[in-house]
Scaffold this active site. Structure first.
Site, short mmCIF file in Angstrom:
data_model
loop_
_atom_site.label_atom_id
_atom_site.label_comp_id
_atom_site.label_asym_id
_atom_site.label_seq_id
_atom_site.Cartn_x
_atom_site.Cartn_y
_atom_site.Cartn_z
N THR A 32 -48.99 58.94 37.42
CA THR A 32 -50.44 58.79 37.30
C THR A 32 -50.88 59.37 35.97
O THR A 32 -50.13 60.09 35.31
CB THR A 32 -51.17 59.46 38.48
N CYS A 37 -59.20 65.01 36.84
CA CYS A 37 -58.64 64.87 38.19
C CYS A 37 -57.46 65.81 38.39
O CYS A 37 -56.91 66.35 37.44
CB CYS A 37 -58.15 63.43 38.41
N HIS A 54 -53.94 61.93 44.05
CA HIS A 54 -54.75 61.93 42.82
C HIS A 54 -56.20 61.94 43.29
O HIS A 54 -56.67 60.97 43.86
CB HIS A 54 -54.45 60.67 42.02
#
Length: 191
Positions: A32, A37, A54
């Site tokens: 990712t 985040c 995530h």
């Protein structure tokens, strides 16, 4: 979620986006890209199962409930519980779970520091639940690309250049605006 075979490593690669998580017992790589985040990479080394989530925002404080699980996973409180529950359903044991945390960067000085709220939530969750953190790369000003190999526990992190910050910040802002206007849907078993 997107799956493909990485030609260099010859391994199945699963790319997850905000609000997603993935758990596997196979020799796969989960990856990712993070700005503010957080991704938790979690595994049980004895059971041979691991996964990654995530999430974009720390906690959903509304009382809205529905049925679409991915919308709920945009919040850390759902994303962490769903990841842990999925690991437990694949044979993991709570007392053996190892957590690795990544992200929470302040990629644009003009943005609110949601990354620090995400980091605070993640540490609070892990401490409250009695889990252990075995490594981390959090905070600072960098976006990150995270490659996680759940079977071995190996993680590769690349801090991305500042030139990527504006497009990532724009994407995060669009996502935050979208999710703040959409009710949370999904069901989570808290234990």
């Amino acid at each position: 979620m997107q799956k493909n075979i990485d030609p260099a490593e010859g391994i199945t690669t699963v790319k997850i986006l905000p609000g997603e998580f993935y758990v596997t017992k196979d020799n796969e790589r989960i990856e990712t890209i993070l700005g503010s985040c957080i991704s938790a990479c979690v595994r049980d080394p004895i059971a041979g199962v691991g996964g990654m989530n995530h999430f974009m925002l720390p906690v959903d404080k509304s009382n809205n409930r529905g049925t679409e699980l991915s919308d709920a996973n945009r919040y850390g409180n759902y994303a962490m519980e769903n990841l842990v529950n999925a690991l437990l359903s694949q044979g993991a044991k709570r007392e053996r779970l190892e957590f690795k945390l990544f992200g929470g960067g302040r990629i644009m000085s003009s943005m609110t520091n949601v990354g620090w709220y995400n980091i605070g939530f993640a540490f609070d969750y892990i401490y409250t639940e009695g889990f252990k953190i075995v490594s981390q790369d959090i905070g600072d000003i960098y976006p990150r690309k995270v490659l996680y190999y759940p079977i071995t526990g190996r993680v590769r992190v690349r801090r991305l250049n500042a030139m990527h910050n504006q497009s990532l910040a724009d994407e995060e802002n669009r996502y935050i605006n979208k999710i703040e206007s959409k009710p949370v849907e999904g069901d989570v078993e808290l234990f």
